[in-house]
Motif scaffolding. Structure first.
Motif, mmCIF file in Angstrom:
data_model
loop_
_atom_site.group_PDB
_atom_site.id
_atom_site.type_symbol
_atom_site.label_atom_id
_atom_site.label_comp_id
_atom_site.label_asym_id
_atom_site.label_seq_id
_atom_site.Cartn_x
_atom_site.Cartn_y
_atom_site.Cartn_z
ATOM 1 N N GLY A 159 33.022 32.537 39.958
ATOM 2 C CA GLY A 159 34.101 32.416 38.986
ATOM 3 C C GLY A 159 34.532 33.702 38.326
ATOM 4 O O GLY A 159 35.302 33.676 37.360
ATOM 5 N N ASP A 160 34.067 34.841 38.829
ATOM 6 C CA ASP A 160 34.453 36.135 38.249
ATOM 7 C C ASP A 160 35.843 36.508 38.760
ATOM 8 O O ASP A 160 36.021 36.856 39.924
ATOM 9 C CB ASP A 160 33.436 37.215 38.655
ATOM 10 C CG ASP A 160 33.673 38.540 37.939
ATOM 11 O OD1 ASP A 160 34.828 38.990 37.897
ATOM 12 O OD2 ASP A 160 32.689 39.122 37.438
ATOM 13 N N MET A 161 36.849 36.462 37.862
ATOM 14 C CA MET A 161 38.243 36.685 38.263
ATOM 15 C C MET A 161 38.474 38.073 38.841
ATOM 16 O O MET A 161 39.191 38.245 39.833
ATOM 17 C CB MET A 161 39.164 36.475 37.048
ATOM 18 C CG MET A 161 39.313 35.023 36.642
ATOM 19 S SD MET A 161 40.288 34.077 37.849
ATOM 20 C CE MET A 161 41.914 34.759 37.569
ATOM 21 N N VAL A 162 37.894 39.090 38.215
ATOM 22 C CA VAL A 162 38.103 40.465 38.667
ATOM 23 C C VAL A 162 37.539 40.674 40.075
ATOM 24 O O VAL A 162 38.197 41.205 40.966
ATOM 25 C CB VAL A 162 37.455 41.470 37.688
ATOM 26 C CG1 VAL A 162 37.555 42.894 38.239
ATOM 27 C CG2 VAL A 162 38.126 41.389 36.327
ATOM 28 N N LYS A 163 36.293 40.210 40.272
ATOM 29 C CA LYS A 163 35.656 40.354 41.583
ATOM 30 C C LYS A 163 36.381 39.522 42.638
ATOM 31 O O LYS A 163 36.519 39.946 43.785
ATOM 32 C CB LYS A 163 34.193 39.945 41.507
ATOM 33 C CG LYS A 163 33.322 40.913 40.706
ATOM 34 C CD LYS A 163 31.873 40.454 40.683
ATOM 35 C CE LYS A 163 31.005 41.435 39.892
ATOM 36 N NZ LYS A 163 29.599 40.986 39.806
ATOM 37 N N ALA A 164 36.846 38.343 42.244
ATOM 38 C CA ALA A 164 37.558 37.475 43.185
ATOM 39 C C ALA A 164 38.860 38.122 43.642
ATOM 40 O O ALA A 164 39.211 38.091 44.830
ATOM 41 C CB ALA A 164 37.834 36.116 42.536
ATOM 42 N N GLU A 165 39.564 38.746 42.694
ATOM 43 C CA GLU A 165 40.825 39.409 43.037
ATOM 44 C C GLU A 165 40.573 40.590 43.971
ATOM 45 O O GLU A 165 41.311 40.814 44.933
ATOM 46 C CB GLU A 165 41.521 39.890 41.769
ATOM 47 C CG GLU A 165 42.919 40.425 42.017
ATOM 48 C CD GLU A 165 43.652 40.746 40.735
ATOM 49 O OE1 GLU A 165 44.686 41.442 40.815
ATOM 50 O OE2 GLU A 165 43.206 40.309 39.665
ATOM 51 N N GLU A 166 39.494 41.345 43.699
ATOM 52 C CA GLU A 166 39.141 42.475 44.565
ATOM 53 C C GLU A 166 38.782 41.996 45.965
ATOM 54 O O GLU A 166 39.147 42.627 46.961
ATOM 55 C CB GLU A 166 37.967 43.245 43.958
ATOM 56 C CG GLU A 166 38.343 44.025 42.711
ATOM 57 C CD GLU A 166 37.158 44.738 42.078
ATOM 58 O OE1 GLU A 166 37.341 45.371 41.031
ATOM 59 O OE2 GLU A 166 36.036 44.620 42.627
ATOM 60 N N ALA A 224 39.693 24.059 38.278
ATOM 61 C CA ALA A 224 41.051 24.038 38.821
ATOM 62 C C ALA A 224 41.936 25.053 38.113
ATOM 63 O O ALA A 224 42.805 25.692 38.724
ATOM 64 C CB ALA A 224 41.643 22.640 38.681
ATOM 65 N N ASN A 225 41.705 25.232 36.796
ATOM 66 C CA ASN A 225 42.498 26.199 36.042
ATOM 67 C C ASN A 225 42.247 27.623 36.511
ATOM 68 O O ASN A 225 43.166 28.444 36.561
ATOM 69 C CB ASN A 225 42.179 26.093 34.547
ATOM 70 C CG ASN A 225 42.869 24.897 33.909
ATOM 71 O OD1 ASN A 225 43.874 24.402 34.413
ATOM 72 N ND2 ASN A 225 42.334 24.424 32.793
ATOM 73 N N LEU A 226 40.983 27.939 36.858
ATOM 74 C CA LEU A 226 40.654 29.268 37.368
ATOM 75 C C LEU A 226 41.367 29.520 38.693
ATOM 76 O O LEU A 226 41.925 30.598 38.923
ATOM 77 C CB LEU A 226 39.141 29.420 37.561
ATOM 78 C CG LEU A 226 38.305 29.890 36.361
ATOM 79 C CD1 LEU A 226 36.832 29.934 36.736
ATOM 80 C CD2 LEU A 226 38.762 31.266 35.894
ATOM 81 N N VAL A 227 41.329 28.519 39.562
ATOM 82 C CA VAL A 227 41.990 28.638 40.868
ATOM 83 C C VAL A 227 43.493 28.844 40.674
ATOM 84 O O VAL A 227 44.110 29.699 41.310
ATOM 85 C CB VAL A 227 41.729 27.384 41.733
ATOM 86 C CG1 VAL A 227 42.531 27.459 43.029
ATOM 87 C CG2 VAL A 227 40.241 27.248 42.039
ATOM 88 N N LYS A 228 44.076 28.066 39.768
ATOM 89 C CA LYS A 228 45.511 28.159 39.484
ATOM 90 C C LYS A 228 45.863 29.547 38.940
ATOM 91 O O LYS A 228 46.857 30.156 39.353
ATOM 92 C CB LYS A 228 45.900 27.083 38.470
ATOM 93 C CG LYS A 228 47.376 27.080 38.070
ATOM 94 C CD LYS A 228 47.652 25.880 37.165
ATOM 95 C CE LYS A 228 49.108 25.860 36.707
ATOM 96 N NZ LYS A 228 49.385 26.911 35.698
ATOM 97 N N LYS A 244 40.110 29.492 45.873
ATOM 98 C CA LYS A 244 38.920 28.693 45.583
ATOM 99 C C LYS A 244 37.691 29.287 46.272
ATOM 100 O O LYS A 244 36.595 29.354 45.689
ATOM 101 C CB LYS A 244 39.128 27.253 46.048
ATOM 102 C CG LYS A 244 37.960 26.330 45.710
ATOM 103 C CD LYS A 244 38.247 24.901 46.126
ATOM 104 C CE LYS A 244 37.075 23.995 45.772
ATOM 105 N NZ LYS A 244 37.321 22.591 46.193
ATOM 106 N N LYS A 245 37.873 29.770 47.498
ATOM 107 C CA LYS A 245 36.762 30.319 48.266
ATOM 108 C C LYS A 245 36.189 31.572 47.616
ATOM 109 O O LYS A 245 34.966 31.695 47.433
ATOM 110 C CB LYS A 245 37.215 30.632 49.692
ATOM 111 C CG LYS A 245 36.101 31.116 50.612
ATOM 112 C CD LYS A 245 36.618 31.332 52.022
ATOM 113 C CE LYS A 245 35.502 31.813 52.953
ATOM 114 N NZ LYS A 245 35.996 32.047 54.331
ATOM 115 N N VAL A 246 37.056 32.518 47.248
ATOM 116 C CA VAL A 246 36.541 33.761 46.666
ATOM 117 C C VAL A 246 35.984 33.535 45.258
ATOM 118 O O VAL A 246 35.040 34.218 44.853
ATOM 119 C CB VAL A 246 37.625 34.871 46.645
ATOM 120 C CG1 VAL A 246 37.985 35.291 48.053
ATOM 121 C CG2 VAL A 246 38.865 34.451 45.867
ATOM 122 N N LEU A 247 36.546 32.594 44.529
ATOM 123 C CA LEU A 247 36.002 32.285 43.202
ATOM 124 C C LEU A 247 34.611 31.678 43.318
ATOM 125 O O LEU A 247 33.720 31.952 42.510
ATOM 126 C CB LEU A 247 36.939 31.334 42.445
ATOM 127 C CG LEU A 247 38.171 31.990 41.814
ATOM 128 C CD1 LEU A 247 39.172 30.932 41.361
ATOM 129 C CD2 LEU A 247 37.770 32.875 40.632
#
Length: 293
Positions: A30-37, A4-8, A22-25
């Motif tokens: 759980g890779d924040m950089v890839k999820a943001e991209e 939940a903290n990662l999603v937040k 949540k979907k992209v993570l």
């Protein structure tokens, strides 16, 4: 594992919806950089920007020599905004900026070991320690930038010490230099011009722009052409000379400089607390701790 903290964290950083985050993570393990991209590629969020949630307190101050040839901008941190408004704290911060201009320390560590320009019986570090004891709150000199110029140096402080800008310019005059300082404060450029942008940063942006175009249903060859058109907007956001001039959006900063026969050599923009996280305190718990000794 997606927590939940990662999603937040991703939601606060990008402004995207909770379910999208949540979907992209989940898709990126759980890779924040890839999820943001991935969010950007799908057009769910705008270009990645640094978080604007400034947390730590203190002041950003600047000092420029009387001949306008040397200048410095300095960030001095404190625990609360009350101390930032304290006259003794303000004086110390401004004295430190003057010290940086006059003594040219290579970094904060060297600065702290120097004799304090206003009281050579003590080092800067000893004076800082005295201020902490007197004011009753932890303080630190976090960072500084110092320029020397054959042209002129101009400074600008915004929001009573929230943002400090320093510009080294050749040609032009103090009015133009001040306008450029205000432009930098408002528009947050990361680089002076296109040649300063790292190649891998441009390559990654072009990959994302192409993915966006193809996700819009465009053929690969059309997507390539769209990337060439859109990359200009990318430069227009992060490069000072490519930005729209805030006082007259019909022209770019480069146009203003050309009109005034001026050239920017370098610039610095420091925002108070940038990149630092503020410790969250539970006020009730803090009071209870003090009562219980």
């Amino acid at each position: 594992m997606v927590t939940a903290n990662l999603v937040k964290e991703l939601r606060e950083k990008t402004g995207a919806g909770m379910m999208d985050c949540k979907k992209v993570l989940t898709e990126t393990d759980g890779d924040m950089v890839k999820a943001e991209e991935l969010l950007r590629e799908r057009g769910i969020t705008k270009a990645a920007k640094k978080s604007s949630r400034i947390a730590t307190e203190g002041l950003v101050v600047a000092f420029v020599s009387s001949d306008k040839k040397i200048g410095a901008v300095v960030e001095v941190n404190a625990e609360t905004d009350f101390v930032a408004k304290n006259e003794e704290f303000k004086t110390f911060a401004n004295d430190v900026a003057e010290q940086v201009v006059k003594t040219n320390p290579k970094d904060v560590e060297e600065l702290l070991k120097q004799k304090y320009v206003k009281d050579e019986a003590k080092t800067v570090e000893e004076v800082l320690t005295d201020k902490i004891a007197t004011i009753g709150e932890n303080m630190s000199i976090r960072r500084f930038v110092r320029f020397e110029s054959n042209g002129l140096i101009e400074k600008y402080i915004h929001g009573e010490g929230k943002i400090g800008v320093l510009v080294s310019m050749e040609g032009g005059d103090e009015t133009v230099a001040k306008d450029i300082c205000m432009q930098i404060a408002a528009a947050r450029p990361e680089f002076l011009d296109r040649k300063d942008v790292p190649a891998d940063r441009v390559e990654k942006e072009m990959e994302i722009l192409k993915a966006q175009a193809m996700n819009e249903g465009k053929p690969a060859e059309i997507a390539e052409k769209m990337v060439q058109g859109r990359i200009g907007k990318f430069y227009g956001e992060i490069c000072l000379v490519d930005q729209e001039y805030v006082k007259d959006p019909s022209m770019k900063v480069s146009d203003l400089l050309s009109q005034k026969n001026a050239r920017i050599s370098e610039f610095a923009r420091i925002e108070k607390g940038e990149g630092l996280e503020k410790k969250e305190e539970n006020f009730a718990e803090e009071v209870a701790k003090q009562i219980n000794g």
